[in-house]
Scaffold this active site. Structure first.
Site, PDB file in Angstrom:
ATOM      1  N   LYS A 171     -45.110  70.824  45.080  1.00  0.00           N
ATOM      2  CA  LYS A 171     -43.951  70.691  44.184  1.00  0.00           C
ATOM      3  C   LYS A 171     -43.939  69.239  43.690  1.00  0.00           C
ATOM      4  CE  LYS A 171     -40.128  69.551  43.271  1.00  0.00           C
ATOM      5  NZ  LYS A 171     -39.734  68.774  42.054  1.00  0.00           N
ATOM      6  N   GLY A 223     -41.703  59.424  47.857  1.00  0.00           N
ATOM      7  CA  GLY A 223     -40.588  59.335  46.928  1.00  0.00           C
ATOM      8  C   GLY A 223     -39.570  58.339  47.447  1.00  0.00           C
ATOM      9  N   SER A 224     -38.319  58.561  47.097  1.00  0.00           N
ATOM     10  CA  SER A 224     -37.288  57.598  47.465  1.00  0.00           C
ATOM     11  C   SER A 224     -36.917  57.715  48.942  1.00  0.00           C
ATOM     12  CB  SER A 224     -36.050  57.831  46.605  1.00  0.00           C
ATOM     13  OG  SER A 224     -35.530  59.110  46.879  1.00  0.00           O
ATOM     14  N   VAL A 227     -34.158  60.574  49.624  1.00  0.00           N
ATOM     15  CA  VAL A 227     -34.675  61.947  49.730  1.00  0.00           C
ATOM     16  C   VAL A 227     -35.568  62.074  50.965  1.00  0.00           C
ATOM     17  CG1 VAL A 227     -36.067  63.735  48.608  1.00  0.00           C
ATOM     18  CG2 VAL A 227     -34.467  62.375  47.248  1.00  0.00           C
ATOM     19  N   GLY A 228     -36.353  61.047  51.230  1.00  0.00           N
ATOM     20  CA  GLY A 228     -37.252  61.081  52.391  1.00  0.00           C
ATOM     21  C   GLY A 228     -36.498  61.276  53.690  1.00  0.00           C
ATOM     22  N   CYS A 279     -44.604  51.847  44.065  1.00  0.00           N
ATOM     23  CA  CYS A 279     -43.937  51.577  45.341  1.00  0.00           C
ATOM     24  C   CYS A 279     -44.412  50.250  45.903  1.00  0.00           C
ATOM     25  CB  CYS A 279     -44.205  52.695  46.320  1.00  0.00           C
ATOM     26  SG  CYS A 279     -45.937  53.022  46.501  1.00  0.00           S
ATOM     27  N   GLN A 326     -33.929  56.173  34.779  1.00  0.00           N
ATOM     28  CA  GLN A 326     -34.654  55.008  35.267  1.00  0.00           C
ATOM     29  C   GLN A 326     -34.269  53.765  34.450  1.00  0.00           C
ATOM     30  OE1 GLN A 326     -36.281  55.667  37.939  1.00  0.00           O
ATOM     31  NE2 GLN A 326     -36.990  53.575  38.238  1.00  0.00           N
TER      32      GLN A 326
HETATM   33  P1  NAP Z   1     -37.417  61.006  44.480  1.00  0.00           P
HETATM   34  O1  NAP Z   1     -36.262  61.128  43.582  1.00  0.00           O
HETATM   35  O2  NAP Z   1     -37.186  60.788  45.912  1.00  0.00           O
HETATM   36  O3  NAP Z   1     -38.269  62.331  44.278  1.00  0.00           O
HETATM   37  C1  NAP Z   1     -39.494  62.524  44.941  1.00  0.00           C
HETATM   38  C2  NAP Z   1     -39.797  63.994  45.006  1.00  0.00           C
HETATM   39  O4  NAP Z   1     -38.844  64.666  45.830  1.00  0.00           O
HETATM   40  C3  NAP Z   1     -39.734  64.699  43.657  1.00  0.00           C
HETATM   41  O5  NAP Z   1     -40.724  65.688  43.614  1.00  0.00           O
HETATM   42  C4  NAP Z   1     -38.344  65.324  43.684  1.00  0.00           C
HETATM   43  O6  NAP Z   1     -38.225  66.390  42.783  1.00  0.00           O
HETATM   44  C5  NAP Z   1     -38.299  65.756  45.122  1.00  0.00           C
HETATM   45  N1  NAP Z   1     -36.971  66.025  45.661  1.00  0.00           N
HETATM   46  C6  NAP Z   1     -35.773  65.535  45.250  1.00  0.00           C
HETATM   47  N2  NAP Z   1     -34.784  66.037  46.009  1.00  0.00           N
HETATM   48  C7  NAP Z   1     -35.363  66.844  46.927  1.00  0.00           C
HETATM   49  C8  NAP Z   1     -34.866  67.645  47.998  1.00  0.00           C
HETATM   50  N3  NAP Z   1     -33.552  67.731  48.276  1.00  0.00           N
HETATM   51  N4  NAP Z   1     -35.737  68.348  48.729  1.00  0.00           N
HETATM   52  C9  NAP Z   1     -37.055  68.287  48.480  1.00  0.00           C
HETATM   53  N5  NAP Z   1     -37.586  67.565  47.480  1.00  0.00           N
HETATM   54  C10 NAP Z   1     -36.743  66.845  46.707  1.00  0.00           C
HETATM   55  O7  NAP Z   1     -38.413  59.849  44.003  1.00  0.00           O
HETATM   56  P2  NAP Z   1     -38.944  59.597  42.515  1.00  0.00           P
HETATM   57  O8  NAP Z   1     -37.773  59.159  41.710  1.00  0.00           O
HETATM   58  O9  NAP Z   1     -39.740  60.745  42.047  1.00  0.00           O
HETATM   59  O10 NAP Z   1     -39.986  58.404  42.769  1.00  0.00           O
HETATM   60  C11 NAP Z   1     -39.638  57.062  42.904  1.00  0.00           C
HETATM   61  C12 NAP Z   1     -39.584  56.669  44.363  1.00  0.00           C
HETATM   62  O11 NAP Z   1     -40.810  56.962  45.013  1.00  0.00           O
HETATM   63  C13 NAP Z   1     -39.403  55.191  44.558  1.00  0.00           C
HETATM   64  O12 NAP Z   1     -38.447  54.963  45.548  1.00  0.00           O
HETATM   65  C14 NAP Z   1     -40.760  54.711  45.056  1.00  0.00           C
HETATM   66  O13 NAP Z   1     -40.750  53.558  45.821  1.00  0.00           O
HETATM   67  C15 NAP Z   1     -41.239  55.873  45.810  1.00  0.00           C
HETATM   68  N6  NAP Z   1     -42.685  55.844  45.959  1.00  0.00           N
HETATM   69  C16 NAP Z   1     -43.219  55.530  47.179  1.00  0.00           C
HETATM   70  C17 NAP Z   1     -44.583  55.474  47.357  1.00  0.00           C
HETATM   71  C18 NAP Z   1     -45.175  55.134  48.697  1.00  0.00           C
HETATM   72  O14 NAP Z   1     -46.310  55.488  48.935  1.00  0.00           O
HETATM   73  N7  NAP Z   1     -44.454  54.473  49.581  1.00  0.00           N
HETATM   74  C19 NAP Z   1     -45.430  55.753  46.289  1.00  0.00           C
HETATM   75  C20 NAP Z   1     -44.868  56.061  45.054  1.00  0.00           C
HETATM   76  C21 NAP Z   1     -43.483  56.123  44.908  1.00  0.00           C
HETATM   77  P3  NAP Z   1     -37.525  66.138  41.327  1.00  0.00           P
HETATM   78  O15 NAP Z   1     -38.279  65.043  40.690  1.00  0.00           O
HETATM   79  O16 NAP Z   1     -37.707  67.421  40.630  1.00  0.00           O
HETATM   80  O17 NAP Z   1     -36.113  65.761  41.613  1.00  0.00           O
END
Ligand code: NAP
Ligand code: MG
Length: 480
Positions: A171, A223-224, A227-228, A279, A326
């Site tokens: 997903k 991801g964030s 959510v994590g 990230c 964003q």
């Molecule tokens: P996000 O809002 O946390 O979303 C990440 C993923 O989770 C998306 O596929 C999102 O789907 C999904 N999601 C949202 N709510 C969920 C739920 N309740 N249950 C299961 N899945 C859910 O993050 P983002 O805005 O896409 O990305 C930016 C973030 O990613 C930043 O904080 C960044 O630091 C982090 N990041 C970290 C790394 C690393 O390796 N540490 C690498 C890249 C990015 P939808 O998009 O459809 O809501």
């Protein structure tokens, strides 16, 4: 126009009606995606579960060979992949071209990785007993990815999951669903039905259904942090394995003896490429008081020269940020930065001169950022960097560690002593000397500590730790 579809049990299903517009030009519709929910997730998980034993039985050599073939498909389509990703999330074309090549290289890496030894022979109390460990797949893995690396992150989760014998339900972020669709469309027919399932829908609906599904044995998430941490709670509640890679607030320390040209170049690259949406992006620069003004001048001069515009035009260093949400988030943080007393040196405004139809943010540098300021503590995920002053390396390391995140960090220095003081004292999963904070290679472990990670690692050999479990075996010959 790309009409993306779900891929469930080897079949492409009906097209969706969610319109996707380019963040560089919102008047341009570039595709549609479905809005899948619980029933599609359930069908995908069932298909993945049903096909897993057969996939496992194929063995490493066959699975690795399929990954090699998949890598070749990507290599033959790097331009297509790059163009879709650039149009969809706004990253400049040279960066998405590099990312597409990286995705292919990751598939190749894991194609070979599957042939390495997976266990140990361990002495047993009884001399005639053979005691050893082997590795087994977890079963069905749910893969949830962010939009900022629309090709590489899916590849570095899918490839190890598959080569070690798991089947997957993937997903992607809604904002990178077209890229995910093109990626999977290029390779899916190589694999047995049900092995790779793609479900496109919203995180709160499709993502939530995936992480809660009782037949999903493990969840790999990037991801964030918000959510994590939610995913961790759900996973713990039902006994599923999970892996989280999350936000960062990555510091660069510039020591007195640093090569300032190199440091300024690397800070620009770390902070401004991908419009700061990595990230591992550089978000804080902690500079020794003695060299602060010369470093700051060098940085500001470079940032002023950056060209921002259409990310499909390779001459532009920055494209837009990925979405309106964003853009608003980054602009709010910039306003907060100014309100809380940081001094704006360059940028700080909506880049409306570029286009009124794109989410452009001018590359921004703040000086005199206090360590407690919001922009010194919160992940910005935009083309913004803040300068914080320190009076010693020890002080700089303390400031660097004074955040809840711990993903990557670097120092610029010509002194081995200073470098080692930093390496030993910094709280981060990935530490670099005279290098930018982003750019860890695919064969090396990737991940953070503190609020950046669940302390597991991706990429390289460490992926086996997540995507398999250890089985301990003791075999004693039957009495003659
Ligand atoms: P996000 O809002 O946390 O979303 C990440 C993923 O989770 C998306 O596929 C999102 O789907 C999904 N999601 C949202 N709510 C969920 C739920 N309740 N249950 C299961 N899945 C859910 O993050 P983002 O805005 O896409 O990305 C930016 C973030 O990613 C930043 O904080 C960044 O630091 C982090 N990041 C970290 C790394 C690393 O390796 N540490 C690498 C890249 C990015 P939808 O998009 O459809 O809501
Ligand atoms: Mg999001």
């Amino acid at each position: 126009m790309i009409e993306a579809q779900n891929h469930i049990d080897g079949k492409w299903s009906t097209k969706g009606s969610v319109e996707i517009h380019s963040p560089s030009n919102t008047t341009e519709q570039i595709g549609t995606i479905p809005d899948a929910g619980e029933s599609e997730i359930d069908a995908a998980v069932r298909a993945a579960k049903k096909s897993q034993t057969e996939w496992q039985r194929l063995g490493y050599a066959v699975r690795g060979n399929l990954l090699h073939q998949a890598a070749s498909r990507l290599e033959a389509n790097l331009d297509l992949l790059a163009e879709v990703a650039t149009k969809e999330m706004g990253k400049p074309i040279l960066e998405t071209r590099g990312e597409a090549a990286r995705a292919a290289a990751i598939l190749r890496y894991y194609a070979g990785e599957g042939l390495h030894s997976v266990g140990d022979v361990i002495p047993a109390a009884k001399a005639d007993t053979l005691q050893y460990t082997t590795r087994e797949p977890l079963g069905t893995v749910g893969i949830v990815t962010p939009w900022n690396f629309p090709l590489a992150i899916p590849a570095w989760k899918l490839a190890p999951a598959l080569v070690y014998g798991n089947t997957v339900v993937f997903k992607p972020a809604e904002l990178s669903s077209l890229s995910a669709y093109v990626l999977i469309d290029l390779i899916a027919d190589l694999f047995p039905s049900g092995t790779i399932n793609l479900v496109l829908g919203k995180g709160a609906v499709a993502g939530e259904a995936l992480i809660r599904h009782e037949s999903v044995n493990a969840i790999s998430f990037t991801g964030s942090t918000t959510v994590g941490h939610h995913i961790a709670e759900v996973a713990v509640g039902r006994g599923a394995k999970y892996q989280l890679e999350m936000g960062g607030k990555n510091p660069v320390i510039v020591a007195d003896d640093a090569n300032l040209t190199l440091a300024a170049d690397m800070v620009v690259s770390g902070a401004m490429r991908s419009a700061g949406q990595k990230c591992t992006a550089t978000s804080r620069v902690i500079v020794m008081d003695k060299i602060r003004s010369s470093f700051t001048d060098a940085l500001v001069q470079r940032v002023k020269e950056l060209s921002i515009g259409d990310p499909l035009d390779a001459r532009n260093y920055l494209g837009p940020v990925a979405s309106q949400a964003q853009q608003e988030k980054v602009e709010n943080l910039i306003n907060t930065g100014a309100k809380e007393g940081a001094r704006l040196l360059v940028g700080g405004s909506r880049a409306s001169n570029v286009s009124q139809y794109g989410y452009f943010v001018t590359p921004t540098v703040f000086d005199q950022v206090s360590i407690d300021a919001t922009i010194a503590q919160e992940e910005i995920f935009g083309p913004v960097v803040g300068i914080i002053e320190a009076h010693s390396v020890e002080h700089a390391i303390a400031l660097a560690n004074n955040v809840r995140y711990g993903l990557s960090a670097s120092i610029f220095t010509n002194s081995l002593d200073t470098a080692m003081e930093f390496v030993n004292g910094i709280q981060a999963g990935m530490v670099r000397v005279n290098e930018e904070t982003a750019g860890v290679e695919l064969q090396a472990p990737f991940g953070g500590i503190k609020a950046s990670s669940s302390y597991s690692r991706e990429q390289g050999r460490s992926a086996i730790e997540f995507y398999t479990h250890i089985k301990t075996v003791a075999i004693r010959p039957p009495k003659a």
